[in-house]
Motif scaffolding. Structure first.
Motif, PDB file in Angstrom:
ATOM      1  N   ALA A   1     -10.344   5.494   0.742  1.00  0.00           N
ATOM      2  CA  ALA A   1      -9.569   5.114  -0.432  1.00  0.00           C
ATOM      3  C   ALA A   1      -9.568   6.206  -1.493  1.00  0.00           C
ATOM      4  CB  ALA A   1     -10.112   3.812  -1.010  1.00  0.00           C
ATOM      5  N   ARG A   2     -10.712   6.756  -1.811  1.00  0.00           N
ATOM      6  CA  ARG A   2     -10.815   7.848  -2.789  1.00  0.00           C
ATOM      7  C   ARG A   2     -10.004   7.567  -4.054  1.00  0.00           C
ATOM      8  NH1 ARG A   2      -9.594  13.227   0.582  1.00  0.00           N
ATOM      9  NH2 ARG A   2      -7.852  11.920   1.222  1.00  0.00           N
ATOM     10  N   ALA A   3     -10.431   6.552  -4.779  1.00  0.00           N
ATOM     11  CA  ALA A   3      -9.779   6.215  -6.058  1.00  0.00           C
ATOM     12  C   ALA A   3      -8.302   5.898  -5.882  1.00  0.00           C
ATOM     13  CB  ALA A   3      -9.947   7.354  -7.063  1.00  0.00           C
ATOM     14  N   SER A   4      -7.975   5.098  -4.852  1.00  0.00           N
ATOM     15  CA  SER A   4      -6.594   4.677  -4.652  1.00  0.00           C
ATOM     16  C   SER A   4      -6.119   3.854  -5.838  1.00  0.00           C
ATOM     17  CB  SER A   4      -6.478   3.847  -3.372  1.00  0.00           C
ATOM     18  OG  SER A   4      -6.888   4.580  -2.255  1.00  0.00           O
TER      19      SER A   4
ATOM     20  N   PRO B   1      -4.244   0.690  -7.712  1.00  0.00           N
ATOM     21  CA  PRO B   1      -4.200  -0.741  -7.378  1.00  0.00           C
ATOM     22  C   PRO B   1      -2.965  -1.095  -6.558  1.00  0.00           C
ATOM     23  CG  PRO B   1      -4.758  -0.408  -9.687  1.00  0.00           C
ATOM     24  CD  PRO B   1      -4.354   0.931  -9.153  1.00  0.00           C
ATOM     25  N   ALA B   2      -3.024  -2.274  -5.936  1.00  0.00           N
ATOM     26  CA  ALA B   2      -1.971  -2.663  -4.983  1.00  0.00           C
ATOM     27  C   ALA B   2      -0.608  -2.875  -5.633  1.00  0.00           C
ATOM     28  CB  ALA B   2      -2.397  -3.931  -4.251  1.00  0.00           C
ATOM     29  N   ASN B   3      -0.552  -3.068  -6.951  1.00  0.00           N
ATOM     30  CA  ASN B   3       0.735  -3.331  -7.612  1.00  0.00           C
ATOM     31  C   ASN B   3       1.453  -2.031  -7.991  1.00  0.00           C
ATOM     32  OD1 ASN B   3      -1.117  -2.650  -9.591  1.00  0.00           O
ATOM     33  ND2 ASN B   3      -0.288  -4.082 -11.112  1.00  0.00           N
ATOM     34  N   HIS B   4       1.457  -1.076  -7.086  1.00  0.00           N
ATOM     35  CA  HIS B   4       2.214   0.164  -7.230  1.00  0.00           C
ATOM     36  C   HIS B   4       3.110   0.308  -5.998  1.00  0.00           C
ATOM     37  CE1 HIS B   4      -0.905   0.927 -10.205  1.00  0.00           C
ATOM     38  NE2 HIS B   4      -0.182   1.930 -10.678  1.00  0.00           N
ATOM     39  N   TYR B   5       4.388   0.673  -6.210  1.00  0.00           N
ATOM     40  CA  TYR B   5       5.373   0.625  -5.134  1.00  0.00           C
ATOM     41  C   TYR B   5       6.178   1.922  -5.092  1.00  0.00           C
ATOM     42  CZ  TYR B   5       4.135  -4.253  -5.835  1.00  0.00           C
ATOM     43  OH  TYR B   5       3.432  -5.425  -5.992  1.00  0.00           O
ATOM     44  N   LEU B   6       6.431   2.386  -3.895  1.00  0.00           N
ATOM     45  CA  LEU B   6       7.113   3.660  -3.678  1.00  0.00           C
ATOM     46  C   LEU B   6       8.532   3.643  -4.233  1.00  0.00           C
ATOM     47  CD1 LEU B   6       7.185   6.493  -2.311  1.00  0.00           C
ATOM     48  CD2 LEU B   6       7.993   5.325  -0.243  1.00  0.00           C
ATOM     49  N   VAL B   7       8.906   4.700  -4.948  1.00  0.00           N
ATOM     50  CA  VAL B   7      10.288   4.926  -5.368  1.00  0.00           C
ATOM     51  C   VAL B   7      10.978   5.720  -4.252  1.00  0.00           C
ATOM     52  CG1 VAL B   7      11.785   6.102  -7.034  1.00  0.00           C
ATOM     53  CG2 VAL B   7       9.752   4.865  -7.820  1.00  0.00           C
ATOM     54  N   THR B   8      12.073   5.206  -3.739  1.00  0.00           N
ATOM     55  CA  THR B   8      12.699   5.828  -2.563  1.00  0.00           C
ATOM     56  C   THR B   8      13.704   6.920  -2.910  1.00  0.00           C
ATOM     57  OG1 THR B   8      14.350   4.052  -2.499  1.00  0.00           O
ATOM     58  CG2 THR B   8      12.373   3.770  -1.147  1.00  0.00           C
TER      59      THR B   8
ATOM     60  N   GLY C   1       0.826  -1.205   0.000  1.00  0.00           N
ATOM     61  CA  GLY C   1       0.000   0.000   0.000  1.00  0.00           C
ATOM     62  C   GLY C   1       0.856   1.249   0.000  1.00  0.00           C
ATOM     63  N   LEU C   2       0.208   2.393   0.094  1.00  0.00           N
ATOM     64  CA  LEU C   2       0.934   3.660   0.196  1.00  0.00           C
ATOM     65  C   LEU C   2       0.006   4.697   0.813  1.00  0.00           C
ATOM     66  CD1 LEU C   2       3.739   4.863  -0.472  1.00  0.00           C
ATOM     67  CD2 LEU C   2       2.724   5.797  -2.551  1.00  0.00           C
ATOM     68  N   PHE C   3       0.548   5.470   1.759  1.00  0.00           N
ATOM     69  CA  PHE C   3      -0.227   6.470   2.486  1.00  0.00           C
ATOM     70  C   PHE C   3       0.577   7.753   2.581  1.00  0.00           C
ATOM     71  CE2 PHE C   3      -1.241   2.239   3.880  1.00  0.00           C
ATOM     72  CZ  PHE C   3      -2.623   2.197   3.955  1.00  0.00           C
TER      73      PHE C   3
ATOM     74  N   SER D   1      -4.536  15.449   7.270  1.00  0.00           N
ATOM     75  CA  SER D   1      -4.577  15.139   5.835  1.00  0.00           C
ATOM     76  C   SER D   1      -4.029  13.754   5.526  1.00  0.00           C
ATOM     77  CB  SER D   1      -3.813  16.205   5.032  1.00  0.00           C
ATOM     78  OG  SER D   1      -4.412  17.468   5.200  1.00  0.00           O
ATOM     79  N   PHE D   2      -4.424  12.790   6.350  1.00  0.00           N
ATOM     80  CA  PHE D   2      -4.031  11.402   6.095  1.00  0.00           C
ATOM     81  C   PHE D   2      -4.784  10.887   4.881  1.00  0.00           C
ATOM     82  CE2 PHE D   2      -4.501   6.823   6.575  1.00  0.00           C
ATOM     83  CZ  PHE D   2      -3.221   6.419   6.916  1.00  0.00           C
ATOM     84  N   ARG D   3      -4.076  10.274   3.970  1.00  0.00           N
ATOM     85  CA  ARG D   3      -4.723   9.795   2.740  1.00  0.00           C
ATOM     86  C   ARG D   3      -4.095   8.485   2.288  1.00  0.00           C
ATOM     87  NH1 ARG D   3      -7.129  12.685  -2.355  1.00  0.00           N
ATOM     88  NH2 ARG D   3      -7.318  10.885  -3.712  1.00  0.00           N
ATOM     89  N   GLN D   4      -4.957   7.551   1.878  1.00  0.00           N
ATOM     90  CA  GLN D   4      -4.481   6.322   1.256  1.00  0.00           C
ATOM     91  C   GLN D   4      -4.318   6.556  -0.229  1.00  0.00           C
ATOM     92  OE1 GLN D   4      -6.705   2.813   2.131  1.00  0.00           O
ATOM     93  NE2 GLN D   4      -5.331   1.465   0.990  1.00  0.00           N
ATOM     94  N   LEU D   5      -3.130   6.250  -0.764  1.00  0.00           N
ATOM     95  CA  LEU D   5      -2.807   6.489  -2.162  1.00  0.00           C
ATOM     96  C   LEU D   5      -2.804   5.214  -2.995  1.00  0.00           C
ATOM     97  CD1 LEU D   5       0.161   8.904  -1.465  1.00  0.00           C
ATOM     98  CD2 LEU D   5      -2.109   9.583  -2.258  1.00  0.00           C
ATOM     99  N   VAL D   6      -2.406   4.097  -2.368  1.00  0.00           N
ATOM    100  CA  VAL D   6      -2.342   2.809  -3.049  1.00  0.00           C
ATOM    101  C   VAL D   6      -3.026   1.777  -2.161  1.00  0.00           C
ATOM    102  CG1 VAL D   6      -0.828   0.973  -3.910  1.00  0.00           C
ATOM    103  CG2 VAL D   6      -0.210   3.376  -4.278  1.00  0.00           C
ATOM    104  N   LYS D   7      -3.836   0.938  -2.763  1.00  0.00           N
ATOM    105  CA  LYS D   7      -4.523  -0.107  -2.011  1.00  0.00           C
ATOM    106  C   LYS D   7      -3.533  -1.118  -1.457  1.00  0.00           C
ATOM    107  CE  LYS D   7      -8.835   0.163  -4.658  1.00  0.00           C
ATOM    108  NZ  LYS D   7      -9.774  -0.580  -5.520  1.00  0.00           N
ATOM    109  N   ILE D   8      -3.932  -1.752  -0.376  1.00  0.00           N
ATOM    110  CA  ILE D   8      -3.101  -2.805   0.209  1.00  0.00           C
ATOM    111  C   ILE D   8      -3.336  -4.117  -0.517  1.00  0.00           C
ATOM    112  CG2 ILE D   8      -2.797  -4.214   2.277  1.00  0.00           C
ATOM    113  CD1 ILE D   8      -3.103  -1.710   3.923  1.00  0.00           C
TER     114      ILE D   8
END
Length: 695
Positions: A149-152, A154-161, A121-123, A131-138
């Motif tokens: 969720a607000r149009a989060s 899909p789960a196959n998205h991963y943070l670039v560090t 996921g991503l938050f 302003s806590f928001r979910q960006l990517v589904k778990i």
């Protein structure tokens, strides 16, 4: 030793954690060795990152072994705010988006890989918790999500560090596209997606081909894309003048070559820094001429005995220095003020490697310092440039007492064919060593081949073989595995056998197609060196390792039965051909491209080298192994699936009655859960005690 800690700011105390951090240089040692859990439990404190302006500190921390949460501390007022926590998950990776906002993903430390069905996921959240928001589904819709969720995505998205400029509300995520309908399909290409952490708006970056990797520039904009087609890796540059991708290099992605290089980072002025051998044995840090498409002739940083491995340290508009790895971590500062600051901190903390992490756009007097040694697990402190005082933040293994730990040194051994083989030697606390590596951090340290080491005992020894095998095994630092073994009275020898990376091209290529052959000879020669030096009792030596190290353990018992009294193999390869042929019951995570273009040259061709692979197969040589063995495997392992262990155990148990077999059902390629780590190393302690623990 003179250490100065502020009496007014105690971050560790403010977090209400009972870390009981010992003073640097503490001398008292208890009569009993530390409990297994002190080495292998999950830490309460695990990471800290300064905000870009240096005014706030984000900390990942759990209390009473509960879920990891994200905490933000305002350093001017000591105000603490828990900004993200979950009842059923742990905060995992996190980073500052800008001075006001953070982004984080999650994991679940209570379950093993075999039971994990969720993505990270991503938050996003503001530093004050708003302003806590979910960006990517778990995961899929059948699982309860966190927040709105607000149009989060899909789960196959991963943070670039990669941090970029940290001056907007945007981050980047990758979106791998696979050739199947589930996560076990092979990756065909990886999309890069720009994501606004406030609005959730997304924009997919145009790819120049089947992308496998991306590199952002210092401003946080996509600038390099690496594609892979068959075995050819191509590096593409997004030219800011034309806004078009253009090819700047192409080479064999698995085997490298004279022209190969690895992009590292972009500097503040747009300079591309790369790692290249430039026709020499050791990889060094170079600049890359984007107009001429060529690596600079002279390196910026080159090490005599090591390949360069590290990262740039930058401010908003300046390259401050370079962090690199030789025997230990060190920093080459180009900025005079940072060089002076390093000297000041090293004088105050002389027994540790001290890595200074300045904020990107400093607007406060704080820098974050990570300190460690062979005896001291990584500890975080804040240093105030105005007052010259330190303030403890936390230690990653808070119950470890440095005075109870063992010294580690790097030695260099001459193999039977003349190749120099580095090896890490850890001896139990109270046993004298000849070289104190901590006084010479950043240099190639160790005893010369054949040099006697005074006052060493005839110790029981564990030869601990690293996995990979084409990786670097270790560095001068605190290691739970070797320190645990040393705390139980064992010397530990960890050879960087040929094929290990980090020690030059010659050393690396000397290990190609040498599984069970010269790689195995290096391990045996290192063991014989320890015997000749009087370090190891020749009748009390056990060989151990995981993954390739497990394979080398088994082949060590086959090739040198008089040298090793016992073996410990966890998640080890038992037959090279099984890496190629796979098994109907489980999918391997080795790509078909690697097995086609890389493995035949690096490991061995199943057709051309068939006779060699049979001769170096522990599975086919199982009847020759009569020494006691401890075998441990993960039922959910996709790198070395369980059938490797099961087939070998079946072949072994008919002739060898002294075999202990354990399967951790929920584990993958290694032990992720503390209960399993503690159980496994408890088994190791008892096994070694029975086999080599008594004279």
């Amino acid at each position: 030793m003179s250490t100065r800690f502020s009496s007014t700011l105690r971050i560790a105390a403010l977090l209400a954690c009972a870390l009981a951090l010992p003073a640097f240089g503490a001398e008292a040692a208890p009569p009993a060795p530390p409990p297994i859990a002190d080495f292998f439990d999950n830490p309460a404190f695990s990471d800290a990152v300064l905000s870009p302006n240096g005014k706030f500190l984000a900390v990942r921390y759990s209390n009473d072994n509960k879920r990891d949460r994200l905490i933000v501390i305002e350093l001017a007022t000591n105000a603490i705010k828990v900004v993200a926590q979950f009842g059923d998950r742990d905060v995992y990776r996190f980073q500052w988006v800008n001075d006001e906002r953070l982004v984080l993903d999650t994991t679940d430390k209570s379950i093993g890989p075999g039971d994990a069905i969720y993505g990270p996921g991503l938050f996003a959240v503001n530093r004050d918790g708003s302003s806590f928001r979910q960006l990517v589904k778990i995961s899929g819709n059948f699982v309860q999500e966190h927040g709105v969720a607000r149009a989060s995505l899909p789960a196959n998205h991963y943070l670039v560090t990669q941090k970029g400029a940290q001056a907007s509300d945007d981050v980047y995520v990758t979106n791998p596209k696979r050739d199947g309908l589930n996560e076990r399909g092979e990756i065909m290409y990886v999309n890069l997606v720009r994501l606004n952490t406030v609005t959730g708006r997304t924009e997919t970056v145009m790819r120049p081909g089947p992308a496998r990797g991306w590199l952002l520039d210092h401003k946080g904009e996509p600038r390099l894309c690496i594609t892979l087609e068959k075995n050819i890796e191509t590096v593409w540059y997004l030219d800011p003048a034309t806004k078009e991708w253009r090819e700047i290099a192409a080479f064999d992605g698995y085997l490298g070559g004279k022209e190969a290089f690895r992009p590292l980072a972009f500097g503040p002025d747009g300079t591309l820094y790369v790692l290249s051998g430039a026709g020499k044995d050791k990889m060094a840090l170079h600049t890359f001429d984007l107009a001429a498409n060529q690596v600079s002739a002279e390196p910026l940083v080159a090490l005599a005995d090591y390949d360069f491995s590290g990262r740039l340290i930058t401010s908003r508009d300046k390259l401050l220095g370079v962090r690199y790895l030789s025997d230990a971590r060190a920093t080459a500062w180009f900025d005079p003020k940072m060089k002076t600051l390093q000297a000041t901190i090293d004088a105050a903390l002389p027994a540790t490697v001290n890595m200074i992490n300045p904020p990107a756009r400093p607007d406060s007097p704080w820098v974050l310092v990570q300190s460690y040694s062979d005896k001291q697990p990584e500890r975080y402190t804040l240093y105030n440039l105005d007052t010259g005082k330190f303030n403890s933040v936390g230690s990653t293994h808070e119950r470890i007492v440095p005075a109870q730990m063992a010294e580690q040194e790097l030695v260099r051994i001459t193999a039977r064919d003349g190749l120099t083989v580095p090896a890490w030697l850890t001896v139990p606390n109270g046993t004298a060593v000849g070289t104190t590596v901590g006084t010479a951090v950043g240099t190639a340290v160790g005893t010369a081949p054949g040099t006697a080491v005074a006052k060493r005992k005839n110790l029981p020894m564990v030869v601990l073989v690293h996995g990979g095998p084409y990786v670097r095994g270790n560095e001068w630092r605190w290691s739970a595995d070797s320190q645990f073994l040393a705390s139980r009275g064992y010397a530990v020898l960890e050879p960087e056998y040929r094929g290990s990376t980090g020690f030059g091209t010659k050393h690396y290529r000397a290990g190609w197609k040498q599984w069970g052959l010269k790689m195995q000879d290096d391990i045996a020669d290192a063991t014989k060196w320890a015997i000749a030096q009087g370090i190891a009792d020749p009748k009390r030596i056990c060989i151990a390792g995981a993954s390739y190290g497990g394979y080398a353990t088994l082949m060590g018992l086959v090739n040198d039965p008089a040298l090793y009294k016992c073996g410990i193999d966890w998640v080890g390869v038992t037959d090279i051909n099984l890496l190629y042929t796979g098994h109907w019951s489980f999918a391997s995570d080795m790509s078909s491209a690697y097995l086609k273009y890389g493995a035949p040259t690096l490991i061995g061709d199943p057709e051309k080298d068939a006779a060699q692979l049979r001769a170096t197969s522990p599975l086919l040589q199982a009847a020759r192994i009569t020494q006691p063995l401890l075998l441990a495997y993960g039922a959910a392992d996709q790198r070395v699936p369980l059938y490797h262990g099961k087939k070998f155990h079946e072949a072994l148990k008919e002739r060898n009655p002294d075999v202990e077999w354990v399967v951790y059902q929920e584990e993958g390629h290694g032990w992720s859960l503390p209960k399993n780590r503690i159980d496994f190393w408890g088994r190791v302690e008892k096994f070694l005690g029975r086999q080599i623990g008594s004279p």
